[in-house]
Motif scaffolding. Structure first.
Motif, PDB file in Angstrom:
ATOM      1  N   ARG A  89      36.437  37.312  59.738  1.00 23.79           N
ATOM      2  CA  ARG A  89      35.430  37.603  58.716  1.00 23.79           C
ATOM      3  C   ARG A  89      35.956  37.378  57.303  1.00 23.79           C
ATOM      4  NH1 ARG A  89      34.136  42.901  62.122  1.00 23.79           N
ATOM      5  NH2 ARG A  89      36.368  42.615  62.328  1.00 23.79           N
ATOM      6  N   GLU A 134      28.596  32.993  53.166  1.00 22.46           N
ATOM      7  CA  GLU A 134      29.671  33.545  53.990  1.00 22.46           C
ATOM      8  C   GLU A 134      30.619  34.406  53.159  1.00 22.46           C
ATOM      9  OE1 GLU A 134      33.147  32.162  57.130  1.00 22.46           O
ATOM     10  OE2 GLU A 134      32.066  30.630  55.994  1.00 22.46           O
ATOM     11  N   ARG A 137      28.932  37.692  52.567  1.00 22.16           N
ATOM     12  CA  ARG A 137      28.972  38.514  53.794  1.00 22.16           C
ATOM     13  C   ARG A 137      30.364  39.124  53.977  1.00 22.16           C
ATOM     14  NH1 ARG A 137      25.916  34.386  55.964  1.00 22.16           N
ATOM     15  NH2 ARG A 137      27.764  33.419  56.909  1.00 22.16           N
ATOM     16  N   ARG A 140      30.932  41.892  51.458  1.00 24.05           N
ATOM     17  CA  ARG A 140      30.160  43.078  51.865  1.00 24.05           C
ATOM     18  C   ARG A 140      30.865  43.781  53.024  1.00 24.05           C
ATOM     19  NH1 ARG A 140      28.098  46.654  49.759  1.00 24.05           N
ATOM     20  NH2 ARG A 140      27.077  45.199  48.384  1.00 24.05           N
ATOM     21  N   TRP A 141      31.378  43.009  53.987  1.00 24.95           N
ATOM     22  CA  TRP A 141      32.100  43.589  55.114  1.00 24.95           C
ATOM     23  C   TRP A 141      33.351  44.321  54.635  1.00 24.95           C
ATOM     24  CZ3 TRP A 141      37.000  42.340  57.160  1.00 24.95           C
ATOM     25  CH2 TRP A 141      37.315  43.002  58.349  1.00 24.95           C
TER      26      TRP A 141
END
Length: 154
Positions: A89, A134, A137, A140-141
């Motif tokens: 991630r 991406e 994301r 945010r993760w």
């Protein structure tokens, strides 16, 4: 036993006691240093986590350019937790870092002619279009799941 043997025995015991006391003193000194080092490392780890939270938030709020934010996050992740930096991630930060690794910085950037700078800026725009969703994301993760909340980072 003669008085000479008793005297030597007592002197020997005193030397052993003195050496044992000195060894204990040195052991405590090492233990204190280890505790101080552990506390310093915990504080540095917490500061890195907080810096990562700020950068990830800034990237999400578009307060920092995507490429710059991704590069900074990648470098901080490497120092914070190499395993976390290798998480799938977070790979977008690594990809953006590698894609821009050859771009001159600071004085070397200023020394580039205008056409060369425009070429790099066009590449930055293409990278942003390709990786923006991406990267957002991933940021945010990091904020929601990977990094400790607030100053609990230690």
């Amino acid at each position: 036993m003669t008085s000479w043997a008793i005297t030597l025995f007592i002197v020997g015991l005193l030397v052993i006691a003195a050496l044992a006391g000195y060894a204990l003193y040195l052991w405590r000194k090492v233990w204190r240093r280890e505790q101080q080092l552990a506390a310093l490392q915990a504080n540095q780890h917490a500061a890195l986590a907080e810096d990562l939270r700020i950068l990830a938030g800034s990237l999400l709020d578009e307060q920092v350019p995507l490429i710059e934010g991704a590069i900074r996050i990648k470098v901080l992740l490497d120092n914070y937790d190499a395993q976390l930096g290798q998480d799938p991630r977070c790979q977008v930060f690594q990809r953006l870092f590698e894609a821009t690794a050859t771009v001159p910085t600071h004085a070397a950037w200023n020394a580039l002619d205008r056409a060369e700078r425009r070429r790099h800026e066009a590449a930055f725009s293409a990278l942003e279009l390709q990786h923006k969703a991406e990267a957002r994301r991933s940021a945010r993760w990091l904020l929601d799941e990977a990094l400790p909340k607030g100053r609990q980072a230690a």
